[in-house]
Every structure is written in C-alpha cells, then in structure tokens.
Design a protein around this motif. Structure first.
Motif, PDB file in Angstrom:
ATOM      1  N   LEU A 184       0.829  -1.205   0.000  1.00  0.00           N
ATOM      2  CA  LEU A 184       0.000   0.000   0.000  1.00  0.00           C
ATOM      3  C   LEU A 184       0.863   1.253   0.000  1.00  0.00           C
ATOM      4  O   LEU A 184       0.624   2.196  -0.744  1.00  0.00           O
ATOM      5  CB  LEU A 184      -0.918   0.007   1.225  1.00  0.00           C
ATOM      6  CG  LEU A 184      -2.092  -0.952   1.170  1.00  0.00           C
ATOM      7  CD1 LEU A 184      -2.866  -0.898   2.475  1.00  0.00           C
ATOM      8  CD2 LEU A 184      -3.010  -0.623  -0.006  1.00  0.00           C
ATOM      9  N   LYS A 185       1.889   1.206   0.844  1.00  0.00           N
ATOM     10  CA  LYS A 185       2.761   2.366   0.958  1.00  0.00           C
ATOM     11  C   LYS A 185       3.522   2.583  -0.351  1.00  0.00           C
ATOM     12  O   LYS A 185       3.628   3.704  -0.848  1.00  0.00           O
ATOM     13  CB  LYS A 185       3.742   2.143   2.110  1.00  0.00           C
ATOM     14  CG  LYS A 185       4.432   3.411   2.535  1.00  0.00           C
ATOM     15  CD  LYS A 185       5.173   3.202   3.841  1.00  0.00           C
ATOM     16  CE  LYS A 185       5.585   4.555   4.401  1.00  0.00           C
ATOM     17  NZ  LYS A 185       6.217   4.423   5.703  1.00  0.00           N
ATOM     18  N   GLU A 191       2.222   6.599  -6.839  1.00  0.00           N
ATOM     19  CA  GLU A 191       1.187   7.516  -7.315  1.00  0.00           C
ATOM     20  C   GLU A 191       1.532   8.952  -6.953  1.00  0.00           C
ATOM     21  O   GLU A 191       0.797   9.871  -7.284  1.00  0.00           O
ATOM     22  CB  GLU A 191      -0.171   7.167  -6.690  1.00  0.00           C
ATOM     23  CG  GLU A 191      -0.674   5.775  -7.034  1.00  0.00           C
ATOM     24  CD  GLU A 191      -1.285   5.709  -8.431  1.00  0.00           C
ATOM     25  OE1 GLU A 191      -1.613   6.769  -8.975  1.00  0.00           O
ATOM     26  OE2 GLU A 191      -1.406   4.588  -8.949  1.00  0.00           O
ATOM     27  N   GLY A 192       2.604   9.150  -6.199  1.00  0.00           N
ATOM     28  CA  GLY A 192       3.028  10.510  -5.862  1.00  0.00           C
ATOM     29  C   GLY A 192       2.356  11.072  -4.619  1.00  0.00           C
ATOM     30  O   GLY A 192       2.340  12.284  -4.417  1.00  0.00           O
ATOM     31  N   ALA A 193       1.774  10.200  -3.789  1.00  0.00           N
ATOM     32  CA  ALA A 193       1.130  10.695  -2.568  1.00  0.00           C
ATOM     33  C   ALA A 193       2.191  11.003  -1.520  1.00  0.00           C
ATOM     34  O   ALA A 193       3.113  10.210  -1.312  1.00  0.00           O
ATOM     35  CB  ALA A 193       0.161   9.653  -2.034  1.00  0.00           C
ATOM     36  N   GLY A 194       2.070  12.129  -0.865  1.00  0.00           N
ATOM     37  CA  GLY A 194       3.001  12.489   0.208  1.00  0.00           C
ATOM     38  C   GLY A 194       2.673  11.706   1.468  1.00  0.00           C
ATOM     39  O   GLY A 194       1.696  10.956   1.528  1.00  0.00           O
ATOM     40  N   ARG A 195       3.515  11.906   2.462  1.00  0.00           N
ATOM     41  CA  ARG A 195       3.312  11.169   3.709  1.00  0.00           C
ATOM     42  C   ARG A 195       1.957  11.460   4.338  1.00  0.00           C
ATOM     43  O   ARG A 195       1.281  10.572   4.814  1.00  0.00           O
ATOM     44  CB  ARG A 195       4.385  11.577   4.703  1.00  0.00           C
ATOM     45  CG  ARG A 195       5.591  10.720   4.585  1.00  0.00           C
ATOM     46  CD  ARG A 195       6.467  11.015   5.735  1.00  0.00           C
ATOM     47  NE  ARG A 195       7.681  10.251   5.601  1.00  0.00           N
ATOM     48  CZ  ARG A 195       8.699  10.380   6.418  1.00  0.00           C
ATOM     49  NH1 ARG A 195       8.621  11.249   7.397  1.00  0.00           N
ATOM     50  NH2 ARG A 195       9.770   9.649   6.259  1.00  0.00           N
ATOM     51  N   TRP A 196       1.592  12.728   4.352  1.00  0.00           N
ATOM     52  CA  TRP A 196       0.353  13.123   5.019  1.00  0.00           C
ATOM     53  C   TRP A 196      -0.853  12.535   4.287  1.00  0.00           C
ATOM     54  O   TRP A 196      -1.770  12.002   4.908  1.00  0.00           O
ATOM     55  CB  TRP A 196       0.254  14.645   5.099  1.00  0.00           C
ATOM     56  CG  TRP A 196      -1.084  15.109   5.573  1.00  0.00           C
ATOM     57  CD1 TRP A 196      -2.017  15.781   4.844  1.00  0.00           C
ATOM     58  CD2 TRP A 196      -1.656  14.882   6.863  1.00  0.00           C
ATOM     59  NE1 TRP A 196      -3.134  15.998   5.595  1.00  0.00           N
ATOM     60  CE2 TRP A 196      -2.934  15.454   6.847  1.00  0.00           C
ATOM     61  CE3 TRP A 196      -1.206  14.246   8.021  1.00  0.00           C
ATOM     62  CZ2 TRP A 196      -3.784  15.420   7.949  1.00  0.00           C
ATOM     63  CZ3 TRP A 196      -2.043  14.210   9.115  1.00  0.00           C
ATOM     64  CH2 TRP A 196      -3.320  14.793   9.081  1.00  0.00           C
ATOM     65  N   TYR A 198      -0.861   9.911   2.394  1.00  0.00           N
ATOM     66  CA  TYR A 198      -0.871   8.470   2.632  1.00  0.00           C
ATOM     67  C   TYR A 198      -1.508   8.163   3.988  1.00  0.00           C
ATOM     68  O   TYR A 198      -2.377   7.303   4.112  1.00  0.00           O
ATOM     69  CB  TYR A 198       0.564   7.930   2.581  1.00  0.00           C
ATOM     70  CG  TYR A 198       0.691   6.517   3.117  1.00  0.00           C
ATOM     71  CD1 TYR A 198       0.148   5.436   2.419  1.00  0.00           C
ATOM     72  CD2 TYR A 198       1.344   6.271   4.330  1.00  0.00           C
ATOM     73  CE1 TYR A 198       0.248   4.148   2.921  1.00  0.00           C
ATOM     74  CE2 TYR A 198       1.438   4.989   4.834  1.00  0.00           C
ATOM     75  CZ  TYR A 198       0.887   3.935   4.123  1.00  0.00           C
ATOM     76  OH  TYR A 198       0.977   2.667   4.632  1.00  0.00           O
ATOM     77  N   PHE A 199      -1.099   8.942   5.010  1.00  0.00           N
ATOM     78  CA  PHE A 199      -1.657   8.697   6.342  1.00  0.00           C
ATOM     79  C   PHE A 199      -3.160   8.971   6.353  1.00  0.00           C
ATOM     80  O   PHE A 199      -3.958   8.164   6.835  1.00  0.00           O
ATOM     81  CB  PHE A 199      -0.962   9.601   7.374  1.00  0.00           C
ATOM     82  CG  PHE A 199      -1.584   9.537   8.735  1.00  0.00           C
ATOM     83  CD1 PHE A 199      -1.368   8.441   9.552  1.00  0.00           C
ATOM     84  CD2 PHE A 199      -2.413  10.561   9.190  1.00  0.00           C
ATOM     85  CE1 PHE A 199      -1.958   8.369  10.801  1.00  0.00           C
ATOM     86  CE2 PHE A 199      -3.013  10.484  10.430  1.00  0.00           C
ATOM     87  CZ  PHE A 199      -2.775   9.385  11.238  1.00  0.00           C
ATOM     88  N   ARG A 200      -3.543  10.099   5.784  1.00  0.00           N
ATOM     89  CA  ARG A 200      -4.922  10.554   5.846  1.00  0.00           C
ATOM     90  C   ARG A 200      -5.846   9.658   5.023  1.00  0.00           C
ATOM     91  O   ARG A 200      -6.948   9.329   5.440  1.00  0.00           O
ATOM     92  CB  ARG A 200      -4.952  12.004   5.345  1.00  0.00           C
ATOM     93  CG  ARG A 200      -6.285  12.655   5.175  1.00  0.00           C
ATOM     94  CD  ARG A 200      -6.772  13.215   6.503  1.00  0.00           C
ATOM     95  NE  ARG A 200      -8.135  13.741   6.348  1.00  0.00           N
ATOM     96  CZ  ARG A 200      -9.208  12.957   6.206  1.00  0.00           C
ATOM     97  NH1 ARG A 200      -9.090  11.654   6.171  1.00  0.00           N
ATOM     98  NH2 ARG A 200     -10.412  13.509   6.099  1.00  0.00           N
ATOM     99  N   ARG A 201      -5.375   9.258   3.824  1.00  0.00           N
ATOM    100  CA  ARG A 201      -6.259   8.555   2.892  1.00  0.00           C
ATOM    101  C   ARG A 201      -6.129   7.036   2.961  1.00  0.00           C
ATOM    102  O   ARG A 201      -7.023   6.324   2.551  1.00  0.00           O
ATOM    103  CB  ARG A 201      -5.954   8.996   1.446  1.00  0.00           C
ATOM    104  CG  ARG A 201      -6.209  10.452   1.173  1.00  0.00           C
ATOM    105  CD  ARG A 201      -7.670  10.675   0.937  1.00  0.00           C
ATOM    106  NE  ARG A 201      -7.972  12.102   0.865  1.00  0.00           N
ATOM    107  CZ  ARG A 201      -9.178  12.602   1.042  1.00  0.00           C
ATOM    108  NH1 ARG A 201     -10.190  11.800   1.293  1.00  0.00           N
ATOM    109  NH2 ARG A 201      -9.377  13.896   0.965  1.00  0.00           N
ATOM    110  N   VAL A 202      -4.972   6.563   3.409  1.00  0.00           N
ATOM    111  CA  VAL A 202      -4.759   5.109   3.384  1.00  0.00           C
ATOM    112  C   VAL A 202      -4.611   4.528   4.795  1.00  0.00           C
ATOM    113  O   VAL A 202      -5.417   3.697   5.225  1.00  0.00           O
ATOM    114  CB  VAL A 202      -3.515   4.751   2.538  1.00  0.00           C
ATOM    115  CG1 VAL A 202      -3.347   3.248   2.483  1.00  0.00           C
ATOM    116  CG2 VAL A 202      -3.624   5.361   1.158  1.00  0.00           C
TER     117      VAL A 202
END
Lengths: 290, 423
Positions: A184-185, A191-196, A198-202
C-alpha cells in the motif's frame, strides 16, 4: 439433529454464560432492585420507595457537578490519549536504533499500578517542593497550588490519565501498524502521494477497526478510573475533581448509604451502555474491516 | 484451611486424651486502622503478642485494614458475612452510625465489676467525649490524637522571632507568619491542611472562636452561627488577605513533607505525626498548643475500641481483657512514645517511661497539656454526609468559590435536612 445442534450450542456457552450471569448480570439486577429501596437501619428496616433515590440524585447539585466533571474528563482524556497513542505508535513502528527501549519507555506508565503512578504525580504537583513547581522556578515563574485550585485540578488529573493511558493504546496501534501490507505504501509512493496524504487517505482508514476498539475502551476507562482520586484529591476541592465512580464509593462506604450508591450505579450503567451503543451505531458504518 | 482444621482437630483430640489443656481457648479477631506515617502495625503486633503471652487461653488475630473508612467497611462486611469479629479499633466519630446499625454493645454491659468500673473512669474525660453517648460508654480511647502546631525554630530565629515563644493567639500567629513568609514563594508562614480532614481542622478554629460544631446528642449542627462563619473567614483570610498560606486547599498528605523541607514555617497537624516528624526533621523544631482567639481549643481525634454485638459472652469478657491490656498505662505510654498519639489516661503520663520521654522531648506532653481545652470531634448521625457537607463548604470558601457565610448556610441547611428524622 437440529435440536441437538441447538442444544450443543447452548451447552458450549453455558460455562461462560453462568460465570457472566453470576458475577455481572445478577449483580446488575440486584443493584437496580436495591436502588428502589430506602436505606435501612436496625431500627428502621429498608422499604420500597420507588424512584425516590433517583429523585434525590436529581435534586443533588453535587451529582450534576460530578456528572459534568466526568464528561469533561472524558472529553479531555479520550481524544488526547488516542492521538498521543497513534503518534507514539507511528514513531516506534519505524526502524530505529534502540527501538525496543523506546517502546518499553512509552509502555512503562501503563505497567505502573495506578496508585503508584498517582503517588508519583502527587509529588509532581505538590506546591513548591513538587517537580512541576521546581521546573517553573528555574524559569523564574511562581509556584501554583495545582491540586488545591478548582481551575487546575481536573486538567492535572487529565494530564496524568493521558500519560497513563496512551502507552496502553499505543500497543494496539503498533500491532495494527505491523500488519499493514507494505504494498500500500509503495503504491501510494508511486502515485506521488506524500506522507500526510498516505496517512490521511490510506493508513488512518486502515486503522479504523483499532481506533474503534481503542475509542470504546478509552471512553469506558474515562468513567471507570478512580484509583488516582484516592491518592491525589479525594474529589476535592469542593468536588471540583469528583468523578461518578468515586461519588458512588463515597455513598457506599463513607456515607454508608447503599441504596443511593445503587441508584448512582444504575445511572452510570445506563450512561455507559448508552455511550457504547451510540459509538457502535455511529462508527460502525465508517469502519473498514477486511 | 483443611490443614488448620485438622490441626485444631488433632489438638482437640490430644487435649481430650490427656484430659487436660486449656479449658476453652477463645479466639478474638480485631480490625484496626493506621492513618499516619510510620511502621505502626509492628507496634500493634508486638503488643498483641505480649497479651497472648500473658493470656495463653486467648488467641488474637489483629488485622490491619487500611484507613478509618476501610477498617469500618471491612469489619462490618466481615460481620455481615458471618465471620467472627469481636472488637475493632474504629473512628471515634463513627459511634452514632455504629449504634444506629445496632452492631456495637456499650462497655458498661461487660465491665461490671468495681475494678472494671474504676477502669472506665480512668481515662481523660476529653477523650471520652466522643465515646460516651446517652450515658453509655461505647468507645474506649486507644489511638487518640489532637491537632497541634509544629513550628520551625530555625526559621523563627532567622527572622528574629523568639523560638521558645510560639504564637498564642490568632493575631500573633498572623504577625509571625507574615515575617516568616518569603516574598519569592519559597516559604509560607503557616499551613492548615484542608483536604482529607478539613472538618477536623475547622473544629479547632470554631472552638477557638468560641463555638462548638454540634450538639452533644449528635442531632444538631451549628455551622451557620456568626462566630463559626467568622472562623472560616479567618481561615480564608490567611491565604487571600494576609498571603501567609497558599490560596486554595492545602493537601493533608504532603503537608508534613512541606514542613520537613522548610517550605512552611508552621503547620497544624495531628500529634499522630510527632514521632515521624521527630525522626526526619533536619532542623530544630518545636510543638505548641494551637493558638486561640476568644479561647484556646482543639478537637480530639483518632480511633476508639468498640465491642461488637456478634461476640459471645465469653468472647466479650476476653475482648474486655484485651482492651484493658492495650489501654493500660504502660502500653499507652509505649504506644504514645512509638507514635506520638496521646497517652489515654493520666496514669500513662505518670509511668517512668513516658515521664522520662517527656522530660527529654517536651513536645510529647503538648497534646496532654491541650486536653484541658479540647472538645469532641464533629460526630453526628449521618456522620459521613454531614462531614462531607462541611468539607465542601470549607473547600468552596478556601478556593474562593463561595463566601464563608453562604457556603456554611448551605451546609447547615443540608445538615438540618439530614438530621431532622433523629430529633
């Protein structure tokens, strides 16, 4: 055949059900029954008084104050200890040097018995000679009567409770974090998702079952914790730090008024059951179980 | 359990076979509390062992059960569960509640011989005040205390006060406290604890201002009398106006430590702490009777022996023997030296041990000297609730939440409501 299945099922749950009935359900029934009787003495035996004990509670200003305190205590400790638990879990989930020591350090407050912890904090909060005032003194700030001032006493108890509880909840988050699939990470990174994001959405949605569990426990604990009051404040000053369970204790053992204590217990039970049901109803839909 | 049973059975069998042995061994169970510092359980165990040695036909199980409330709860719970409990040391102010619950018997019913009757009269009358109700003696003084003032003589010298002339009146105390208080907050002049036993400390202030807090029959309280209100206002003023005591409440449990670390120059506390303070003070300290205003005064406090109704006649006789042993002058002296609690009878202060101790350590006799001005501790029917009502009123005033007059009027109204059925 069907009847036998049915009978086997009941036989299998019988031992657990018997224990629960003997030590949980019967006492609840008994408590509710006791709350409807007057306080008996050798001269005047107890008699049925209907809802008199509850009316007396409703007319008792201290009861409303204690109830308000307890709600404030829950609001002050539950979100804070969950947020802190999650933050600590995220921190120690990473590969760090001395990871084991760090985890232990975070968990340590949980391992201390509440009475021991409260005695420690009593000397943190003691005016002038306490740790807190000594630190403030270093910066030239005046000492405060932390536990003797109605404005600060409840926040003081909340701080200690958050400190005590967060480590415990951290363990659950840590366990949940370690079961998260690394794909997932990686996918999020690609996909270019930042840490925040990733945390917020995943990550946070994936942790929802744990959050749900922790939340329910934290709310229950906010009403169940009472040991620290015996050591720190005895509910004072002027009930500024009194909580429901301690108020029940006072009725039962200091005032020797068991029916009033039973009525308070019935109120507490109804409140806790209501809170648990509401939480399940509100949150269950949002929780993502795999 | 079985091991013990079979052992008892075996012993009984052997006794029968030999046709001798103690006629009938009586076993007594007593619960007792400890609410001050120090290893007091050891002292009690030692005294009980001595008693058993002198009375081989009586076996005593002395069970330490926590503070006063814990002990009452445990003793009564044991009794309700049918476990044997023949006597206990319980709070002297629990007498009304114990009588109402019909669980205790007056000592007069057991102490019938002339010798016993003389023994009943051998204690300080001030210490009997909480135990004699409706002409009967329900409690025999054992671990009894009173409030005294501890003061730091070094601090007195430092600010030019005479260390051998502690303040004797409220105004002298305020003046001294103002000199002793340091502006940077590192030392307070005086502290009176207001958690835990606020009503007890207040009993002293009220008496010093000329009022008692309750009637002798435990059915009336006088919380809203003008002099009582004035006494509470004085307590509030120490922090709010004179700035010699921290504002808000002062914690009972940590006050001793504050005093020992020099953070307060004077403290009001129980004599039960005397030996503990003596053991750890690193400075020269003194103990004095409490300062007075209209008159001097302090309530007594602490625990009394009670006899339980559940005891059989032989057990009651044995229990009386035990109580007499524990309160005999020599033991009372030993107990007083070990703890700081008072010797309960004039005779105990005449024993060589206590005389020598008081000579070498004069504070040991301060509590006795104060006894002539002492009053009963707040004790009424519905005691727990009424103490709580007064505690709350005191704390509300000390924290500035309510003026003294309003807070005490509310407490009085509540007490009136609670006590009405008993009048």
């Amino acid at each position: 055949m069907r009847i036998r299945d049915w009978a086997t099922g009941y036989l299998l749950i019988l031992p657990a059900a018997a224990v629960l009935a003997a030590f949980t359900h019967l006492p609840i029934v008994r408590t509710v029954r006791d709350s409807l009787f007057s306080r008996g003495s050798a001269i005047r035996p107890a008699r049925f008084v209907g809802l008199d004990n509850f009316e007396a509670l409703a007319a008792d200003p201290v009861f409303w104050k204690v109830l308000g305190n307890n709600l404030a205590f829950a609001l002050g400790t539950v979100p804070a200890s969950i947020a802190l638990a999650l933050a600590m879990a995220l921190l120690v989930d990473r590969k760090l040097k001395g990871q084991g020591v760090l985890r232990l350090a975070y968990f340590l407050p949980t391992m201390l018995p509440m009475i021991a912890a409260a005695n420690l904090w009593l000397f943190f909060y003691t005016p002038d000679i306490g740790l807190l005032d000594q630190i403030l003194g270093r910066f030239g700030l005046p000492g405060r009567n932390w536990l003797g001032d109605p404005a600060t006493v409840l926040p003081c108890l909340m701080t200690m409770t958050v400190w005590k509880e967060a480590g415990f909840f951290m363990i659950f988050y840590l366990a949940a974090l370690q079961t998260q699939p690394p794909e997932l990470k990686e996918a999020a990174r690609l996909e270019g998702a930042g840490r925040w994001v990733y945390f917020r959405r995943v990550l946070f949605p994936m942790l929802m079952p744990t959050t749900m569990f922790v939340l329910i426990n934290a709310v229950l604990n906010a009403f169940k914790l009472v040991d620290h009051l015996f050591v720190l404040t005895k509910g004072g000053p002027n009930n500024a730090s009194n909580l429901l369970l301690y108020y029940i204790f006072e009725h039962a053992f200091a005032f020797n008024d068991l029916p009033a204590a039973a009525a308070l217990t019935a109120v507490l039970l109804a409140l806790l059951a209501g809170l648990a049901v509401t939480q399940f109803a509100l949150l269950d839909r949002r929780v993502h179980y795999r | 359990m079985f091991g013990r049973l079979s052992k008892t059975a075996a012993a009984a069998a052997v006794a029968t076979l030999l046709g001798a042995g103690p006629a009938s061994a009586v076993e007594l169970t007593m619960y007792y509390p400890v609410s001050v510092g120090g290893p007091l359980t050891k002292v009690v165990d030692g005294m009980v062992a001595e008693f058993e040695k002198a009375n081989p036909d009586v076996k005593v199980n002395a069970i330490y059960a926590g503070n006063y409330d814990d002990t009452r709860v445990k003793a009564l719970a044991a009794m309700k569960a049918g476990q044997p409990v023949q006597l206990s040391v319980l709070f002297s102010i629990d007498a009304y509640d114990l009588i109402e619950q019909d669980v205790v018997v007056p000592f007069d019913e057991v102490a019938k011989s002339a010798d016993d009757k003389a023994w009943l009269q051998s204690f300080y009358p001030g210490l009997m005040a909480n135990g004699v109700i409706n002409g009967k003696t329900w409690g025999i003084p054992f671990q009894r205390s009173t409030i005294v003032m501890y003061y730091n003589k070094d601090a007195f010298r430092e600010v030019g006060l005479n260390p051998d002339a502690p303040p004797a009146t409220w105004s002298e105390m305020v003046d001294a406290a103002k000199k002793l208080t340091k502006a940077d907050g590192s030392r307070w002049g005086v502290e009176i604890p207001s958690t835990g036993y606020a009503y007890w400390m207040f009993g002293a202030l009220a008496k010093q201002n000329g009022e008692l807090l309750m009637s002798a029959d435990g059915t009336k309280t006088f919380f809203d009398k003008p002099n009582v209100v004035e006494a509470l206002q004085f307590w509030r003023d120490l922090g709010a106006k004179h700035k010699v005591m921290p504002e808000g409440t002062v914690e009972w449990g940590t006050l001793r430590q504050q005093f020992l670390e020099g953070k307060t120059a004077m403290m009001w506390h129980t004599t039960g702490n005397l030996t503990a303070v003596k053991g750890s003070a690193k400075f020269d300290f003194g103990v004095s009777v409490l300062p007075g205003n209209r008159e001097p005064g302090s309530p007594t406090g602490g625990g009394n022996f009670y006899l339980f109704k559940s005891a059989s006649p032989e057990e009651r006789t044995a229990a009386l023997k035990l109580v007499k042993f524990m309160t005999a002058p020599e033991r009372a002296a030993e107990w007083s030296i070990a703890t700081g609690y008072m010797g309960v009878s004039p005779a105990s202060y005449e024993t060589p041990a206590l005389r020598a101790y008081a000579r070498e350590f004069p504070p040991a006799a301060v509590a006795r000297d104060q006894l002539k001005n002492s009053v009963a501790e707040l004790s009424t029917y519905q005691g727990g609730r009424i103490r709580k009502a007064l505690d709350d009123a005191i704390q509300a005033t000390l924290t500035g939440a309510k003026p003294a007059k309003e807070a005490l009027a509310e407490a009085q109204a509540q007490a009136d409501r609670l006590l009405k059925p008993y009048r």
